[in-house]
Design a protein around this motif. Structure first.
Motif, PDB file in Angstrom:
ATOM      1  N   GLU A  27       0.750  -1.201   0.025  1.00 23.62           N
ATOM      2  CA  GLU A  27      -0.079  -0.109  -0.072  1.00 23.62           C
ATOM      3  C   GLU A  27       0.805   1.173  -0.064  1.00 23.62           C
ATOM      4  O   GLU A  27       0.592   2.293  -0.766  1.00 23.62           O
ATOM      5  N   PHE A  28       1.824   1.112   0.832  1.00 21.37           N
ATOM      6  CA  PHE A  28       2.873   2.327   0.851  1.00 21.37           C
ATOM      7  C   PHE A  28       3.524   2.714  -0.420  1.00 21.37           C
ATOM      8  O   PHE A  28       3.724   3.680  -0.894  1.00 21.37           O
ATOM      9  N   LEU A  29       3.927   1.718  -1.032  1.00 21.23           N
ATOM     10  CA  LEU A  29       4.569   1.688  -2.382  1.00 21.23           C
ATOM     11  C   LEU A  29       3.536   2.209  -3.521  1.00 21.23           C
ATOM     12  O   LEU A  29       3.909   2.952  -4.357  1.00 21.23           O
ATOM     13  N   LYS A  30       2.350   1.975  -3.385  1.00 27.72           N
ATOM     14  CA  LYS A  30       1.345   2.263  -4.281  1.00 27.72           C
ATOM     15  C   LYS A  30       1.055   3.781  -3.968  1.00 27.72           C
ATOM     16  O   LYS A  30       1.037   4.590  -4.934  1.00 27.72           O
ATOM     17  N   SER A  40      10.210  10.060  -6.447  1.00 30.67           N
ATOM     18  CA  SER A  40       8.907   9.714  -7.177  1.00 30.67           C
ATOM     19  C   SER A  40       9.064   8.437  -7.862  1.00 30.67           C
ATOM     20  O   SER A  40       7.679   7.829  -8.188  1.00 30.67           O
ATOM     21  N   ASP A  41      10.250   7.962  -8.236  1.00 31.72           N
ATOM     22  CA  ASP A  41      10.225   6.578  -8.990  1.00 31.72           C
ATOM     23  C   ASP A  41      10.483   5.617  -8.051  1.00 31.72           C
ATOM     24  O   ASP A  41      11.299   4.322  -8.368  1.00 31.72           O
ATOM     25  N   GLY A  42      10.662   5.697  -6.764  1.00 31.54           N
ATOM     26  CA  GLY A  42      10.964   4.500  -5.769  1.00 31.54           C
ATOM     27  C   GLY A  42      10.793   5.292  -4.199  1.00 31.54           C
ATOM     28  O   GLY A  42      10.919   6.331  -3.996  1.00 31.54           O
ATOM     29  N   VAL A  43      10.807   4.055  -3.572  1.00 33.20           N
ATOM     30  CA  VAL A  43      10.575   4.092  -2.105  1.00 33.20           C
ATOM     31  C   VAL A  43      11.634   3.582  -1.316  1.00 33.20           C
ATOM     32  O   VAL A  43      12.182   2.611  -1.619  1.00 33.20           O
TER      33      VAL A  43
ATOM     34  N   CYS B   2       0.011   0.873  11.133  1.00 30.10           N
ATOM     35  CA  CYS B   2      -0.396   1.590  10.026  1.00 30.10           C
ATOM     36  C   CYS B   2      -1.480   0.526   9.220  1.00 30.10           C
ATOM     37  O   CYS B   2      -1.649   0.892   8.144  1.00 30.10           O
ATOM     38  N   TYR B   3      -1.678  -0.519   9.705  1.00 30.95           N
ATOM     39  CA  TYR B   3      -2.548  -1.254   8.844  1.00 30.95           C
ATOM     40  C   TYR B   3      -3.873  -1.848   9.446  1.00 30.95           C
ATOM     41  O   TYR B   3      -4.117  -1.748  10.687  1.00 30.95           O
TER      42      TYR B   3
END
Lengths: 107, 107
Positions: A27-30, A40-43, B2-3
Motif C-alpha cells: 500500500e505504501f509503495l502504491k 517519485s520513482d521509488g521508495v 499502520c494497517y
DNA sequence: TAGACATATTGACATATATCTATGTGATGT
DNA sequence: ACATCACATAGATATATGTCAATATGTCTA
C-alpha cells in the motif's frame, strides 16, 4: 502428486501477499508518503521502517520476500535501495484468479 | 500501527491461497473429476483425499481454512459434505489487487 | 440397535515464519 | 583514513502451520 511447479510458484506469490505487514508495504509503495529519502520513482527502506513501526532487519526481511515473489522491484542507488511495485506481477495474479470467478464454460 | 482490520482480512485470504495443496483443491473444485460421490453441484471430501494423496484429516483441515477464508462453500447432505467455489470471493480478491496494476492516477 | 461410513477434532511432531538484537558490508562524506 | 549511514545477514526465540495417527461425532443401512 497432483500439483505442478507452476502451482508452487503461485503459492509462493500468495504466501508473500499473506502477511499484513507486507500488504501495508505494498500500500505504501502504491501511495508513498514522501518522507526522508523516497523519490517519485521509488521508495527507500528507511521510510518504510518509520511507517511500519518494525525494526530495520524486519523490513529488510519482508522486502526480500516481496522481491523474490516478483511483486516489487529493488534498485540500488548509492547506499539506498529504491523499491517499486511490479504492476505486471499483480496483473498476472489476477489472470490466474480469473478462471475461478468467470462464468463456467458450457460443455 | 499502520494497517487496518481490512488488511488483516485480506492477508488471511491470501494466506489461504498460499499453499500448493489448497491451490490443487481449488483447481479440483473448478474442474472436478467425478469419482466416487461428487456431484455436478459439489465435490465431496473423499474424492479430494484420493486426488491429493494426503490423509483425510489433512483434507478436512485445508477445507476448513478455505471455508473460513470464504473462498469455498460447504454444504452438508447426509454424511457427505459438498464443497463448491465461491466465485464472488475470487472476484473480490481481484478487485483488491486492481489498484496495484492499474495505470497510476495523474495527480 | 449395531455396524459401517464420511467427516471433524485432538494431540503430537517437524518445519516454517516473523521478529528482535548484534554484527557485517558497502557506499558517502569529512 | 575514518566515521557514518543504509541496508543485509546471522543467530536466537516465540509462534504458526502442515501433517499424521487416533479418536469422536453424526448419519445411514441392514
Amino acid at each position: 502428486m497432483c500439483y505442478s511447479a507452476g502451482m508452487e510458484n503461485l503459492a509462493t506469490t500468495f504466501k508473500a501477499l499473506g502477511d499484513p505487514v507486507r500488504l501495508a508495504i505494498l500500500e505504501f509503495l502504491k501511495d508513498p508518503v514522501q518522507d526522508c529519502c523516497s523519490r517519485s520513482d521509488g521508495v527507500c527502506a528507511c521510510d518504510l521502517e518509520a511507517f511500519l513501526g518494525v525494526s530495520q532487519p524486519t523490513v529488510s526481511h519482508h522486502m526480500k520476500i516481496l522481491v523474490q515473489a516478483g511483486l516489487i522491484r529493488a534498485e540500488k542507488r548509492g547506499r539506498w535501495v529504491y523499491y517499486s511495485l511490479n504492476a505486471e506481477a499483480f496483473a498476472t495474479v489476477c489472470r490466474e484468479l480469473e478462471p475461478f470467478h468467470e462464468q463456467p464454460a458450457t460443455v
